[in-house]
Design an enzyme around this catalytic site. Structure first.
Site, mmCIF file in Angstrom:
data_model
loop_
_atom_site.group_PDB
_atom_site.id
_atom_site.type_symbol
_atom_site.label_atom_id
_atom_site.label_comp_id
_atom_site.label_asym_id
_atom_site.label_seq_id
_atom_site.Cartn_x
_atom_site.Cartn_y
_atom_site.Cartn_z
ATOM 1 N N GLY A 68 0.844 -1.201 0.000
ATOM 2 C CA GLY A 68 0.000 0.000 0.000
ATOM 3 C C GLY A 68 0.874 1.244 0.000
ATOM 4 O O GLY A 68 2.089 1.179 -0.255
ATOM 5 N N TYR A 88 -8.738 1.401 -1.632
ATOM 6 C CA TYR A 88 -10.152 1.708 -1.362
ATOM 7 C C TYR A 88 -10.359 3.066 -0.695
ATOM 8 O O TYR A 88 -11.488 3.421 -0.370
ATOM 9 C CB TYR A 88 -10.767 0.591 -0.509
ATOM 10 N N GLN A 90 -11.263 6.568 -0.395
ATOM 11 C CA GLN A 90 -12.018 7.434 -1.313
ATOM 12 C C GLN A 90 -11.723 8.905 -1.050
ATOM 13 O O GLN A 90 -11.458 9.681 -1.943
ATOM 14 C CB GLN A 90 -13.522 7.192 -1.117
ATOM 15 N N GLU A 123 -13.812 17.219 5.345
ATOM 16 C CA GLU A 123 -14.400 16.028 5.971
ATOM 17 C C GLU A 123 -14.556 16.307 7.456
ATOM 18 O O GLU A 123 -14.153 17.372 7.956
ATOM 19 C CB GLU A 123 -13.523 14.798 5.710
ATOM 20 N N HIS A 172 -16.338 3.509 10.699
ATOM 21 C CA HIS A 172 -16.781 4.590 9.804
ATOM 22 C C HIS A 172 -18.295 4.655 9.894
ATOM 23 O O HIS A 172 -18.963 3.620 9.875
ATOM 24 C CB HIS A 172 -16.327 4.299 8.367
ATOM 25 N N ARG A 218 -15.768 11.083 13.751
ATOM 26 C CA ARG A 218 -16.351 9.803 13.342
ATOM 27 C C ARG A 218 -16.968 8.993 14.466
ATOM 28 O O ARG A 218 -18.015 8.389 14.303
ATOM 29 C CB ARG A 218 -15.245 8.950 12.733
ATOM 30 N N HIS A 274 -13.491 0.390 10.091
ATOM 31 C CA HIS A 274 -12.852 1.119 8.989
ATOM 32 C C HIS A 274 -11.341 1.222 9.135
ATOM 33 O O HIS A 274 -10.601 1.054 8.171
ATOM 34 C CB HIS A 274 -13.459 2.518 8.925
ATOM 35 N N GLU A 327 -0.982 1.479 8.559
ATOM 36 C CA GLU A 327 -2.033 1.061 9.496
ATOM 37 C C GLU A 327 -1.585 -0.054 10.444
ATOM 38 O O GLU A 327 -2.153 -0.220 11.521
ATOM 39 C CB GLU A 327 -3.271 0.631 8.696
ATOM 40 N N ARG A 356 -8.989 8.545 14.663
ATOM 41 C CA ARG A 356 -8.261 9.174 13.565
ATOM 42 C C ARG A 356 -9.099 10.252 12.876
ATOM 43 O O ARG A 356 -10.283 10.064 12.608
ATOM 44 C CB ARG A 356 -7.861 8.118 12.537
HETATM 45 C C1 SIN Z 1 -13.865 8.588 3.648
HETATM 46 O O1 SIN Z 1 -13.726 8.881 2.470
HETATM 47 O O2 SIN Z 1 -14.886 8.834 4.298
HETATM 48 C C2 SIN Z 1 -12.747 7.896 4.348
HETATM 49 C C3 SIN Z 1 -11.568 8.754 4.450
HETATM 50 C C4 SIN Z 1 -10.729 8.319 5.598
HETATM 51 O O3 SIN Z 1 -10.912 7.236 6.121
HETATM 52 O O4 SIN Z 1 -9.882 9.103 6.015
#
Ligand code: SIN
Length: 524
Positions: A14, A47, A49, A117, A245, A292, A355, A379, A390
């Site tokens: 990764g 994965y 996003q 975010e 998540h 989160r 997540h 990770e 996080r």
């Molecule tokens: C997300 O796109 O919601 C995840 C991004 C992340 O885990 O930092």
């Protein structure tokens, strides 16, 4: 029996593993990079996003530092957060964009498009549509193909780290400090075990999502590096902090996938089964963009209160002005369409899911673990940046920063060749029990493991649940260990052995910590 010698061995491909490999190779050292998957792209990075954090509009390193610290709920490591806030943003610009050629989405005037975010006080996230991880992973692997002193082997599963205490034929080494000298790795195709000897070994094996019934992670996230490092004698820490998540696509079928937090960053709101927005009730300041762990628990609560298996995330009716949903989120749009949900017109059914793992192999400033010769990044490691929770889009950043730091440090590691001749090759089991090859045995063990973790070591924990988890996982651990010893090795068996070991550690850490902090939520 095959023996390989290299200077730097990297396990996992990764963002953190690839960055370590590229950085170490720049010093001229020979690097061997292995991954257990057949498709080199397959990893948690693929994965991702949302995006990756830089310094955004009206933003500073200090503000970024503050936001990461706050999300970490009081137990982030200030030195590690400072390293990431100071070095991360320029590494994204100079290394990822400059050297590797990663593209990020832009505005019509050519400037970068910053998104937001949860729990970020500024718009500071660079993204490539909703496929940021895909773009980064693709470009890193393309770069690796061009570097002559990196050998890349896919379909090789690391089994155990090699150490001077455990695997040397020289008994006198027990009186000296233990030293990591590489790993044993299974060639998935032939079943042969390779002895891979290295001056420095970097574990970059990713997260633990497969330990939970519902997860946004791919199947390869089985906690391999954490389990191997622990068996070899390295310290692990913060194992109770498993991040859930808030929004994974809900479907009665198996196929569930992440619905990025960036949808809420672009205006999306959460609604309960009755169509009511609810986040104000739980976080007056942040509402739908609360950290989160808070959003996850709010959803859990609303699901219980309204007796529903999911809530809704509605971007169609709440999107910001001028947002073209399909253009901004093409991946999510297409995936939802496969399930007959048009996100431009209707709300998306979502549930929380495992997540990200905030714990892992304890590391210092350069990815160095407590076992000399062993480094950990990404990770699978715990630098303390994420503390108990996080902050969004900081995982790729941390992987990048510590990937680079570990790559530099590993390339300067002392030579260990003098120890290599005494290292024993892999000993295959003598009394093979071929009935153990029944795939249903592995499937059922995973089912038990995943449902125990989800129900007892999940979003809301209690002492009773955790005590049960410890007992059930302890029994499963004993059975899997016995089974593993008397069977021919396969990738699936190695993963199961690692998974059950890490599950046990998470349950034990969680039971011993009766203070609810961040994503470790334990009810009195
Ligand atoms: C997300 O796109 O919601 C995840 C991004 C992340 O885990 O930092």
């Amino acid at each position: 029996m095959t023996r390989e010698k290299t200077e730097v061995l990297v396990i996992g491909s990764g963002i953190s593993g690839c960055t370590s490999a590229i950085t170490a190779s720049a010093s001229g050292k020979n690097v061997l990079l292995i991954t257990k998957t057949s498709d080199p792209m397959e990893s948690n990075t693929l994965y991702a996003q949302g995006g990756i954090v830089v310094i955004g509009e009206n933003d500073t390193k200090e503000l970024l530092y503050e936001d990461i610290m706050k999300a970490g709920d009081g137990i982030s490591n200030p030195e590690a957060v400072k390293i990431v806030a100071d070095e991360g943003p320029s590494l994204v610009l100079d290394f990822l964009i400059g050297d590797i050629g990663v593209s990020f989405s832009k505005n019509s005037d050519g400037s970068f498009h910053f998104t937001r975010e949860a729990a970020h006080t500024r718009k500071r996230i660079l993204h490539y549509y909703d496929m940021t991880g895909f773009e980064i992973e693709k470009k890193l692997l393309e770069k690796i193909k061009t570097i002559k002193n990196i050998t890349f082997l896919n379909d090789f599963t690391a089994i155990d780290l090699i150490t001077s205490h455990h695997h040397s034929k020289n008994p006198l080494l027990k009186y000296k400090n233990n030293l990591c000298l590489g790993c044993y790795a299974l060639n998935n195709s032939t079943g042969g075990v390779y002895t891979m000897l290295a001056d420095a070994t970097i574990v970059a094996t990713g997260g633990i999502g497969k330990l939970y019934q519902f997860t946004t992670n791919p199947d390869c996230a089985t906690g391999d590096g954490i389990s191997m490092a622990y068996r070899a004698g390295a310290d692990v820490t913060n194992m109770e902090y498993v991040q859930f998540h808030p929004t994974m696509f809900y479907s009665e079928e198996e196929s569930r996938f992440l619905i990025s937090e960036a949808l809420r960053g672009e205006g999306g709101r959460l609604l309960n089964k009755n169509g009511e927005v609810f986040m104000e009730k739980y976080s007056t300041r942040w509402k739908d963009l609360a950290p989160r762990d808070e959003v996850t628990r709010a959803i859990y609560n609303e699901m219980a209160r309204t007796e529903s298996s999911y809530v809704y995330l509605d971007i169609a009716h709440y999107k910001k002005k001028n947002l073209n949903i399909h253009n901004r989120f093409p991946g999510i749009y297409e995936e939802c369409m496969k399930h007959k949900i048009n996100i431009e017109k209707e709300p998306i059914p979502v549930v929380p899911a495992e997540h990200y793992f905030c714990g892992g192999v304890l590391i210092g400033d350069y990815g160095n673990t407590t076992l000399p010769g062993l480094y950990a990044v990404g990770e699978s490691s715990c630098s303390g940046v994420h503390g108990a929770n996080r902050l969004a889009s900081v995982s790729l950043l941390e992987g990048l920063v510590y990937g680079e730091r570990a790559g530099i440090r590993a390339s300067k590691a002392p030579k260990h060749e003098e120890f290599f001749p005494d290292i024993a090759d892999w000993i295959y089991p003598k009394n093979l029990n071929t009935t153990n090859n029944d795939p249903l045995l592995i499937l059922q063990d995973w089912n038990n493991l995943k449902s125990t973790m989800w129900n007892y070591v999940g979003i809301i924990r209690t002492e009773t649940r955790l005590l049960r988890a410890e007992s059930d996982l302890g029994n499963l651990f004993a059975r899997i260990t016995d089974y593993y010893r008397n069977t021919n090795l396969t990738k699936a068996k190695i993963e199961l052995r690692n998974g059950i070991m890490v599950a046990n550690m998470i349950a034990q850490f969680a039971r011993r910590n009766n203070k609810a902090i961040g994503c470790h939520y334990i009810k009195e």
